[in-house]
Write a protein that holds these residues in place. Structure first.
Motif, PDB file in Angstrom:
ATOM      1  N   LYS A  16       4.098   7.822 -12.094  1.00 57.26           N
ATOM      2  CA  LYS A  16       2.991   8.746 -12.335  1.00 57.26           C
ATOM      3  C   LYS A  16       2.745   8.919 -13.825  1.00 57.26           C
ATOM      4  O   LYS A  16       1.588   8.956 -14.286  1.00 57.26           O
ATOM      5  CB  LYS A  16       3.308  10.094 -11.669  1.00 57.26           C
ATOM      6  N   ASP A  18      -0.674   8.036 -15.932  1.00 62.06           N
ATOM      7  CA  ASP A  18      -1.353   9.015 -16.787  1.00 62.06           C
ATOM      8  C   ASP A  18      -1.559   8.465 -18.197  1.00 62.06           C
ATOM      9  O   ASP A  18      -2.618   8.663 -18.806  1.00 62.06           O
ATOM     10  CB  ASP A  18      -0.542  10.312 -16.852  1.00 62.06           C
ATOM     11  N   ILE A  54      -3.053  15.895 -11.276  1.00 66.38           N
ATOM     12  CA  ILE A  54      -2.242  15.740 -10.072  1.00 66.38           C
ATOM     13  C   ILE A  54      -2.625  16.859  -9.113  1.00 66.38           C
ATOM     14  O   ILE A  54      -2.762  18.019  -9.521  1.00 66.38           O
ATOM     15  CB  ILE A  54      -0.735  15.762 -10.403  1.00 66.38           C
ATOM     16  N   CYS A  94       1.780  17.619  -6.490  1.00 66.44           N
ATOM     17  CA  CYS A  94       2.684  18.295  -7.425  1.00 66.44           C
ATOM     18  C   CYS A  94       3.850  18.927  -6.675  1.00 66.44           C
ATOM     19  O   CYS A  94       5.008  18.834  -7.110  1.00 66.44           O
ATOM     20  CB  CYS A  94       1.905  19.351  -8.203  1.00 66.44           C
ATOM     21  N   GLN A 120       6.176  16.093  -5.487  1.00 62.29           N
ATOM     22  CA  GLN A 120       6.949  15.560  -6.611  1.00 62.29           C
ATOM     23  C   GLN A 120       8.069  16.515  -7.005  1.00 62.29           C
ATOM     24  O   GLN A 120       9.210  16.095  -7.242  1.00 62.29           O
ATOM     25  CB  GLN A 120       6.039  15.305  -7.812  1.00 62.29           C
ATOM     26  N   PHE A 122       5.835  15.965 -16.005  1.00 60.49           N
ATOM     27  CA  PHE A 122       5.822  15.935 -14.542  1.00 60.49           C
ATOM     28  C   PHE A 122       5.882  17.364 -14.036  1.00 60.49           C
ATOM     29  O   PHE A 122       6.074  18.313 -14.801  1.00 60.49           O
ATOM     30  CB  PHE A 122       6.998  15.105 -13.991  1.00 60.49           C
TER      31      PHE A 122
END
Length: 320
Positions: free
Chosen positions: A93, A97, A105, A110, A113, A191
């Motif tokens: 991811k 990006d 996201i 989210c 993840q 993240f």
């Protein structure tokens, strides 16, 4: 569109409500380095490929080489597989990006993840504790080692490492994402993680922050204390050995594991156990990169360069 505006119907009339709900987040990543995003993409792509190749090699040799069919290498192979899964939740991811500059996201993605990140991170903590226990039994109780660390026990310990934290961490993820996200949707991180999410949530987040700290203490510090206890006993036993070569060999088999533990636990504890600060965003990203990318990429090197059996297995494999 970043927000869904809720409408309320009262006394037959539609009135616009002031409540807004975030349906996606923006991961800011590295906003201070706008001119080198493609360079960062190249760096992290090389890192990710190194993680896949290095840990993949360890998995292959620990499962196919007859010399490495021992509990220590069984745990090492599982740890390498866990490292691949752990980084694959984050790095792909991040690479997307950096390449597309989209950096958004969805709320659901989210949450997913975050849940996988928590679960795999806790599994890594527990597996590191299991590996320390394995070394403790091998060095402190060598005569009972084949009986205590039999195949069935090893498999049970690995399965327990993977699944023990799942119910609690799913509940923790639900608690975090049940908060009201009604304001800014920009996460100053690479993240989806608890600290930046709690930072943009609306209202009082004290209870959720407390839950995160309790979970960190439970699943990070308890395994760390078990590791510490194991190595205190290991070092005490090693110092009593009469042979210098015996001491050297025993320290060599443990030093690799201690280096990985130090990198992973040191950076992770700083992020999750230190007091919240308004200036902690950039430092959190740096320490997060250590336990999500640096430790996995150095794991194969640490275990390979300091382990004669692994070096011999690689020498037999690489010419082919």
């Amino acid at each position: 569109m970043f927000y869904i505006i809720a409408h309320a119907e009262e006394t037959g009339k539609m009135e616009r409500s002031n409540v807004t709900f975030v349906v996606e987040f923006i991961l800011l990543g590295f906003p201070d380095l706008p001119n080198i995003q493609r360079l960062l993409f190249g760096i992290f792509l090389v890192i990710y490929m190194s993680i896949l190749i290095g840990n993949g090699l360890l998995i292959f040799i620990t499962t196919t080489n007859p010399v490495l069919q021992t509990p220590m290498y069984f745990f090492l192979g599982n740890f390498s597989f866990l490292e691949i899964c752990y980084t694959s939740v984050i790095i792909p991811k991040m690479l997307a990006d950096l390449w597309t500059q989209k950096k958004t996201i969805s709320f659901l993605a989210c949450a997913v993840q975050t849940c996988f990140f928590f679960t795999l991170g806790v599994a890594e903590c527990l597996l590191l504790a299991v590996m320390a226990y394995d070394r403790y039994v091998a060095i402190c109780k060598p005569l009972y080692y084949p009986i205590i660390m039999n195949r069935r026990v090893c498999v049970q310990l690995v399965i327990a490492s993977w699944i023990t934290g799942i119910p609690v961490l799913i509940g923790l993820t639900y608690q975090i994402f049940s908060l009201n996200f009604c304001g800014p949707n920009k996460l100053n991180h690479i993240f989806c993680d608890a600290p930046p999410l709690l930072g943009v949530a609306c209202g009082d987040t004290y209870q959720k922050e407390l839950s995160v700290h309790i979970s960190a203490l439970l699943f990070v510090m308890i395994p760390f204390l078990l590791i510490l206890t194991s190595y205190v006993r290991i070092i005490t036993t090693i110092l009593k050995l009469p042979s210098t070569s015996g001491k050297s060999k025993a320290f060599s088999t443990c030093s690799s594991h201690l280096m990985v533990v130090g990198l992973f636990y040191g950076s992770g504890s700083i992020v999750y156990l230190r007091p919240k600060s308004s200036n902690s965003g950039n430092s959190d990203k740096i320490f997060s990169l250590i336990y999500t990318t640096v430790t996995p990429v150095f794991n194969p090197m640490i275990y390979s360069l300091r382990n004669k059996d692994v070096i011999d297995a690689l020498r037999k494999l690489l010419p082919k």
